[in-house]
Design an enzyme around this catalytic site. Structure first.
Site, mmCIF file in Angstrom:
data_model
loop_
_atom_site.group_PDB
_atom_site.id
_atom_site.type_symbol
_atom_site.label_atom_id
_atom_site.label_comp_id
_atom_site.label_asym_id
_atom_site.label_seq_id
_atom_site.Cartn_x
_atom_site.Cartn_y
_atom_site.Cartn_z
ATOM 1 N N GLU A 98 29.321 56.757 59.447
ATOM 2 C CA GLU A 98 29.383 57.969 58.639
ATOM 3 C C GLU A 98 29.523 57.608 57.168
ATOM 4 O O GLU A 98 30.172 56.635 56.815
ATOM 5 C CB GLU A 98 30.561 58.826 59.085
ATOM 6 N N CYS A 113 31.198 57.261 49.710
ATOM 7 C CA CYS A 113 32.136 56.435 50.473
ATOM 8 C C CYS A 113 31.340 55.731 51.571
ATOM 9 O O CYS A 113 30.777 56.370 52.461
ATOM 10 C CB CYS A 113 33.208 57.350 51.063
ATOM 11 N N CYS A 120 36.796 48.522 63.331
ATOM 12 C CA CYS A 120 37.513 47.552 62.500
ATOM 13 C C CYS A 120 38.483 46.789 63.396
ATOM 14 O O CYS A 120 39.088 47.373 64.293
ATOM 15 C CB CYS A 120 38.273 48.257 61.381
ATOM 16 N N CYS A 124 45.220 48.765 61.635
ATOM 17 C CA CYS A 124 46.309 49.386 60.879
ATOM 18 C C CYS A 124 46.807 50.585 61.682
ATOM 19 O O CYS A 124 46.004 51.345 62.241
ATOM 20 C CB CYS A 124 45.824 49.809 59.494
ATOM 21 N N CYS A 127 45.409 54.271 61.071
ATOM 22 C CA CYS A 127 43.974 54.414 60.763
ATOM 23 C C CYS A 127 43.174 54.649 62.031
ATOM 24 O O CYS A 127 43.264 53.869 62.982
ATOM 25 C CB CYS A 127 43.478 53.153 60.060
ATOM 26 N N CYS A 349 37.251 60.835 53.185
ATOM 27 C CA CYS A 349 36.950 59.442 52.897
ATOM 28 C C CYS A 349 38.124 58.585 53.356
ATOM 29 O O CYS A 349 39.270 58.935 53.198
ATOM 30 C CB CYS A 349 36.738 59.274 51.413
HETATM 31 N N1 SAH Z 1 39.370 48.525 55.380
HETATM 32 C C1 SAH Z 1 39.471 48.854 54.022
HETATM 33 C C2 SAH Z 1 38.567 49.999 53.597
HETATM 34 C C3 SAH Z 1 38.465 51.182 54.514
HETATM 35 S S1 SAH Z 1 39.861 52.212 54.708
HETATM 36 C C4 SAH Z 1 40.894 49.132 53.642
HETATM 37 O O1 SAH Z 1 41.737 49.243 54.520
HETATM 38 O O2 SAH Z 1 41.165 49.189 52.441
HETATM 39 C C5 SAH Z 1 39.895 53.140 53.194
HETATM 40 C C6 SAH Z 1 41.270 53.673 52.844
HETATM 41 O O3 SAH Z 1 41.665 54.773 53.682
HETATM 42 C C7 SAH Z 1 42.357 52.635 52.978
HETATM 43 O O4 SAH Z 1 43.234 52.671 51.892
HETATM 44 C C8 SAH Z 1 43.037 53.075 54.241
HETATM 45 O O5 SAH Z 1 44.317 52.549 54.332
HETATM 46 C C9 SAH Z 1 42.996 54.577 54.127
HETATM 47 N N2 SAH Z 1 43.227 55.275 55.399
HETATM 48 C C10 SAH Z 1 42.901 54.882 56.639
HETATM 49 N N3 SAH Z 1 43.308 55.793 57.543
HETATM 50 C C11 SAH Z 1 43.905 56.788 56.864
HETATM 51 C C12 SAH Z 1 44.527 58.011 57.250
HETATM 52 N N4 SAH Z 1 44.598 58.400 58.511
HETATM 53 N N5 SAH Z 1 45.007 58.792 56.279
HETATM 54 C C13 SAH Z 1 44.935 58.433 54.980
HETATM 55 N N6 SAH Z 1 44.364 57.286 54.566
HETATM 56 C C14 SAH Z 1 43.849 56.466 55.490
HETATM 57 FE FE1 SF4 Z 2 40.508 48.553 59.108
HETATM 58 FE FE2 SF4 Z 2 41.444 51.018 58.898
HETATM 59 FE FE3 SF4 Z 2 43.027 48.963 58.341
HETATM 60 FE FE4 SF4 Z 2 40.999 49.569 56.658
HETATM 61 S S1 SF4 Z 2 42.783 50.845 57.121
HETATM 62 S S2 SF4 Z 2 41.566 47.539 57.444
HETATM 63 S S3 SF4 Z 2 39.464 50.310 58.163
HETATM 64 S S4 SF4 Z 2 42.135 49.431 60.365
#
Ligand code: SAH
Ligand code: SF4
Length: 375
Positions: A98, A113, A120, A124, A127, A349
Site C-alpha cells: 500500500e 508514503c 517486516c 515492533c 506495529c 502512514c
Molecule cells: N520500519 C521503519 C519505517 C516504517 S514504520 C521504521 O520503523 O521507522 C513508519 C513509522 O510508523 C515508524 O515510526 C513506526 O514506528 C510508526 N508506526 C508503526 N506502527 C504504528 C502505529 N500503530 N501507530 C503509530 N505509529 C506507528
Molecule cells: Fe518494522 Fe513496523 Fe518496526 Fe518499522 S515499526 S521496523 S515496519 S515492525
C-alpha cells in the site's frame, strides 16, 4: 495496467542513472540514451517504447525485444474526504503493498508514503506490519513503482508546478535499511533530475535503528533521516522496538551524529515518537526524551498510536497528547503532532496494514491468537 508477471526482459523502471547507462552500453548503445529513456519513464509515466518518439524506430523495436517497463498493478485506488489518496498495488508474487499520498493542510506539499518490504521482520510491539511477519524485500522497480503509479495517475510531469508528489517518506511497510540494495537505487531515482528531481530534504528514510546500515547510507546517498525512537530508555525501547537489544539507544544516537557529520548542510534528524497510552506518554518520559536528545540536532514528531485489533495498546487522549507536547515545549522542543490522515480509507502512514497476503508462520499464529480471543 497489468499486474507484474515474471519475464526475462530487463525491467528498466528500477534502474538508477548508472544502472540505465550500463544497460544501454550492454546492448551496444550510447550512454546518453539513459537520460532520454528515464525522462520518458519517470517524467511522462510512459511504459511503451513505441511512444518514445526521440528514439529511432530500430532502437524502439530493439528495446521492446530486450527490455520492458513494468510497474505494479493497481488493485485499488481511493481518495479520502481529506484528500489523502491510497493505492493498493499488486507486486511480483501476488503480494499487495500500500502507498498513500498525503496532502499538507495548506496544499503546498503532497507526501508519498512508500513501502520497502512486504511485511517486516523486526516485530515492533505496536506495529501492525510487524505482526504480519516478513514476506520479502521489494525490488527497486517495485519501490520506485509506487512513486511512478502516484505520478502517472495525475498525468505527466512536464514542469515543477505539476508535481503530484513533492515529498517522499520511506514510512510504509517494512524496514528500508534491511532492504538496502533495492532502497538506495530507488531513492537515487527520487533525487535524480531525470527521475523525480526531489531535493534531499524532501526524501526521508525512516528506520527503527539498523545502526551499521545508517553508516553505510551516509557514505552512499544524501537524504533526510528519521529515527523511530518511541522510548527514551533502553528498558522500554527493548520492549517496543526489539532491535534495540542489538543496537541500543546510545549506539543509535551516535550513528545519527555520524550521519549528520556527513551532510554538508544544517540538517536535522527527525525523531519519531509514537505516543502510547500509559506506556510512554507520562511527564517522566517527556523529561527523559528531552534530556536524551540534548546533544543531537533534531526535531521531534509526535505520532498518536494508531490502534489496530489485538494490539494490546491504546491511543492516549487528545488532552494527554497535548500535555506531552506541552511538557516537551517547556523543555525546549516544539514537537508537532502528526495527525492521522485518510482515516476513512484506512490509509494512515506508518500503518499500512490490511490486505497483505502473508504466508509466514508468525502471521498464522497471530491470526490464531485473534481467533482464540474471539472464542
Ligand atoms: N520500519 C521503519 C519505517 C516504517 S514504520 C521504521 O520503523 O521507522 C513508519 C513509522 O510508523 C515508524 O515510526 C513506526 O514506528 C510508526 N508506526 C508503526 N506502527 C504504528 C502505529 N500503530 N501507530 C503509530 N505509529 C506507528
Ligand atoms: Fe518494522 Fe513496523 Fe518496526 Fe518499522 S515499526 S521496523 S515496519 S515492525
Amino acid at each position: 495496467m497489468t499486474a507484474i508477471t515474471q519475464s526475462s526482459r530487463t525491467n528498466l523502471l528500477g534502474l538508477s542513472h548508472e544502472g540505465m547507462e550500463a544497460f544501454f552500453v550492454s546492448i551496444g548503445e550510447k550512454k546518453f540514451r539513459a537520460a532520454q529513456v528515464m525522462k520518458w519513464i519517470h517524467h511522462e509515466g510512459c511504459d511503451d517504447f513505441e511512444a518514445m518518439t526521440n528514439l529511432s524506430k530500430a532502437l524502439r523495436t530493439r528495446l521492446a525485444e530486450v527490455a520492458e517497463i513494468r510497474g505494479p498493478g493497481v488493485v485499488y485506488e481511493g481518495t479520502s474526504n481529506d484528500g489523502t489518496r491510497k493505492w493498493v498495488l499488486e507486486v511480483e508474487d501476488g503480494s499487495y503493498v500500500e502507498t498513500v499520498l498525503i496532502p499538507s493542510d495548506n496544499g503546498t506539499r503532497r507526501t508519498l508514503c512508500v513501502s520497502s518490504q512486504v511485511g517486516c521482520s523486526l516485530d515492533c510491539s505496536f506495529c501492525s506490519t510487524g505482526k504480519q511477519g516478513f514476506q520479502r524485500n521489494l525490488t527497486a522497480a517495485e519501490i520506485i513503482g509506487q512513486v511512478w503509479v502516484a505520478q502517472r495517475s495525475v498525468g505527466p510531469r512536464r514542469d515543477t508546478a505539476n508535481r503530484p508528489v513533492t515529498n517522499v517518506v520511506m514510512m510504509g511497510m517494512g524496514e528500508p535499511l534491511l532492504n538496502y540494495d533495492n532502497v538506495v537505487p530507488a531513492m537515487k531515482l527520487m533525487l535524480d533530475d531525470n527521475g523525480y528531481g526531489l531535493s534531499k530534504r524532501r526524501v526521508t528514510l525512516s528506520t527503527s535503528g539498523v545502526v551499521p546500515m545508517i553508516d553505510r547510507l551516509g557514505d552512499e546517498i544524501d537524504v533526510s533521516l528519521a529515527i523511530s525512537l518511541h522510548a527514551a530508555n533502553d528498558e522500554l525501547r527493548n520492549e517496543l522496538v526489539p532491535i534495540n537489544r542489538k543496537y541500543n539507544i546510545r549506539n543509535l544516537l551516535d550513528a545519527c551524529q555520524r550521519y549528520l557529520a556527513k551532510c554538508d548542510d544544517t540538517r536535522l534528524v527527525t525523531i519519531e515518537y509514537t505516543l502510547i497510552k500509559d506506556v510512554n506518554d507520562q511527564q517522566e518520559h517527556a523529561e527523559q526524551l528531552a534530556a536524551l536528545l540534548k546533544e543531537l540536532p533534531c526535531k521531534i514528531n509526535l505520532i498518536p498510536f494508531n490502534p489496530f485489533p489485538h494490539s494490546g495498546y491504546e491511543k492516549p487522549s487528545r488532552n494527554q497528547t497535548m500535555r506531552f507536547q506541552q511538557w516537551l515545549y517547556e523543555l525546549g522542543y516544539t514537537a508537532p503532532i502528526r495527525t492521522t490522515r485518510g482515516d476513512d480509507i484506512d490509509a494512515a502512514c506508518g500503518q499500512l496494514v490490511g490486505r497483505v497476503k502473508d504466508r509466514t508462520r508468525r502471521h498464522e499464529r497471530y491470526i490464531q491468537s485473534i481467533q482464540l480471543d474471539a472464542d
